[in-house]
Design an enzyme around this catalytic site. Sequence first.
Site, PDB file in Angstrom:
ATOM      1  N   LYS A 261       0.782  -1.199  -0.114  1.00 19.45           N
ATOM      2  CA  LYS A 261       0.078  -0.228   0.100  1.00 19.45           C
ATOM      3  C   LYS A 261       0.992   1.215  -0.041  1.00 19.45           C
ATOM      4  CE  LYS A 261      -3.086   2.799   3.080  1.00 19.45           C
ATOM      5  NZ  LYS A 261      -3.992   2.650   4.344  1.00 19.45           N
ATOM      6  N   ASP A 266      -2.156  10.223   3.864  1.00 18.53           N
ATOM      7  CA  ASP A 266      -3.678   9.689   4.086  1.00 18.53           C
ATOM      8  C   ASP A 266      -4.297  11.076   5.100  1.00 18.53           C
ATOM      9  OD1 ASP A 266      -6.155   8.571   4.209  1.00 18.53           O
ATOM     10  OD2 ASP A 266      -5.342   6.925   5.599  1.00 18.53           O
ATOM     11  N   LYS A 273      -9.598  13.250   8.401  1.00 19.53           N
ATOM     12  CA  LYS A 273      -9.081  12.881   9.680  1.00 19.53           C
ATOM     13  C   LYS A 273      -9.047  14.085  10.536  1.00 19.53           C
ATOM     14  CE  LYS A 273      -6.302   8.588   8.079  1.00 19.53           C
ATOM     15  NZ  LYS A 273      -7.016   7.559   8.794  1.00 19.53           N
ATOM     16  N   ASP A 284       1.961   6.343   5.677  1.00 23.89           N
ATOM     17  CA  ASP A 284       0.838   5.403   5.080  1.00 23.89           C
ATOM     18  C   ASP A 284       1.255   4.744   3.801  1.00 23.89           C
ATOM     19  OD1 ASP A 284      -1.596   4.197   5.744  1.00 23.89           O
ATOM     20  OD2 ASP A 284      -2.772   5.737   4.621  1.00 23.89           O
ATOM     21  N   ASP A 343     -12.007   7.222   3.772  1.00 22.23           N
ATOM     22  CA  ASP A 343     -10.800   7.097   4.415  1.00 22.23           C
ATOM     23  C   ASP A 343     -10.402   5.627   4.479  1.00 22.23           C
ATOM     24  OD1 ASP A 343      -8.652   7.781   6.242  1.00 22.23           O
ATOM     25  OD2 ASP A 343      -9.780   7.968   7.849  1.00 22.23           O
ATOM     26  N   GLU A 345      -9.312   4.067   2.021  1.00 22.61           N
ATOM     27  CA  GLU A 345      -8.799   4.171   0.649  1.00 22.61           C
ATOM     28  C   GLU A 345      -7.628   2.950   0.569  1.00 22.61           C
ATOM     29  OE1 GLU A 345      -7.470   5.866   3.428  1.00 22.61           O
ATOM     30  OE2 GLU A 345      -5.470   5.222   2.864  1.00 22.61           O
ATOM     31  N   ARG A 347      -7.671  -0.319   0.925  1.00 26.43           N
ATOM     32  CA  ARG A 347      -8.239  -1.399   0.158  1.00 26.43           C
ATOM     33  C   ARG A 347      -8.501  -0.995  -1.030  1.00 26.43           C
ATOM     34  NH1 ARG A 347     -12.619  -1.724   5.067  1.00 26.43           N
ATOM     35  NH2 ARG A 347     -10.628  -0.856   5.911  1.00 26.43           N
TER      36      ARG A 347
END
Length: 496
Positions: A261, A266, A273, A284, A343, A345, A347
């Site tokens: 990933k 993020d 967030k 991230d 959020d 994102e 996956r």
Amino acid sequence: MEVAMQCTAKNRVYRFNPSDTVILFLPSAKPAELISSIPAEFVFLKENADLSFFKGKQGEIALFPFARHPTIILCGIGEPKEADAESLRRAGAAAASVCRDKAVDTAHCVIPSVNGMEESAVLAALTEGFFLANYAFDRYKKKKEDNGKHPVRRLVAYTGVRDASLILNRITTICRNTLLCRDLVNETSEQSDAEGIAREALALKRLPKVSCRVYGRRELEKMKMGLLLAVNRGSGRPPRLVVLTYLGAGRGKPSIAIIGKGITFDAGGMNLKPTGHIEDMRTDMAGAAAALYAFKSAAELGLKKNIHAVLPLTENMLARDSYRPGDIYTAFNGMTVEIGNTDAEGRLILADALAYTEKTLKPSAIIDIATLTGACLVTFGEIAAGYVATDDSIASLLEEASRATGEWIWRLPLFKDYEENVKSDIADVCNVSPEKNAGTIMGGMFLKQFVTTSTWAHIDIAGTARHSKPRGYRPKHATGFGVRLLVDVIERWHPS
Ligand code: BES
Ligand code: MN
Ligand code: ZN
């Protein structure tokens, strides 16, 4: 750090200069035994210092400066019965730490023999712990020594192990890449953006048997990577998909693929967030970094395996044109995905990458690694990663690699009953579950919808990729978690 060695015959006597710093690793023992385990050439230590206070407890340190003899650092390795690779890594880290405090330039480490352990394993673990602890992310600090830490420049291992140079080459390669992984993760989102990470990947083309393709927005549109593009919409920076291939076994032989990933920041998107949760989200992309540097290690070590590393890279930002909750996008494999939460994102970009990898690279095993869920941090803290697997054989490889490397992982189930919660009323699947529980499993369940045939495992490193304080040989901030684990898995993996 450069790692050298002095190989010696059985009844060796080492010669040191008075300006040297020598580290002796000692097990816990009664004072008399402890003193008798000190090699003969250090008789000046026994004669001139009172060692009665030193217990040899794991990580215990004592420093003896002499005028006409080398400086001696004693480092405890604890109960010999309890000694294992992990306890020795921690002893190595304690030695590195005192060397850095004392600004030691070259550390001369005398590798001890430890009851019940192969000498080669002792050599590997001590060096590994030392190397991994000898790290600072200080490229933005004008006064590097602000925190009183000077990295050690050179480690010399004194050992009688036959294949020492082979072992040290493996350890230094993997450790060097683990530190590079930390650097990439610690770097700002300005530097470690999709283009920056793709540039690092392209540089690997100089290695034998390595090829690298980098896809930009136009190509991703043609390829119909609808989810990666959806996440990218709010970002001013273009997305990238990196596909690295290393043919160590030769063309046409089975391969293993590692997918990481790569969310370079993020923000959460429209589901922004809040303060307290957004500050460290430059990290991230730790999964992508771990996959990249595990791949690089394997290629540098010349492993006889075919390996792919696939890195979907983008920011997840909040902007006028960000993707929205309630939107529906079509994934690479044609499935439609309802966005329940912008959020979730990671996956999404992984789903496209998984489907792409399976279809075009046809590996016989896939492992993805991702800072996927805050729930994983809640479950395991910063100590262990959670994982799911569709196949027990890949699970046991991961468990063996975990035990060997000290990168702890723990399996979570993929019971069929969880599956109803990835369904959507208006699309094929939804990226969040209507029930808020079992977050890490639900992340895995969502990804599973995009893998059909392959042997697959998903590792969630949300807790382990970044530390809020130093722990043993892992520093505060990026840990490089996953590099050593993945290299070890690749070494153990044999296509059936
Ligand atoms: N990158 C985060 C997960 C994360 C959280 C990593 C904390 C490291 C530390 C991920 O993209 C995310 O935001 N996950 C959401 C999923 C939820 C919306 C289903 C989460 O965990 O809250
Ligand atoms: Mn997120
Ligand atoms: Zn994320």
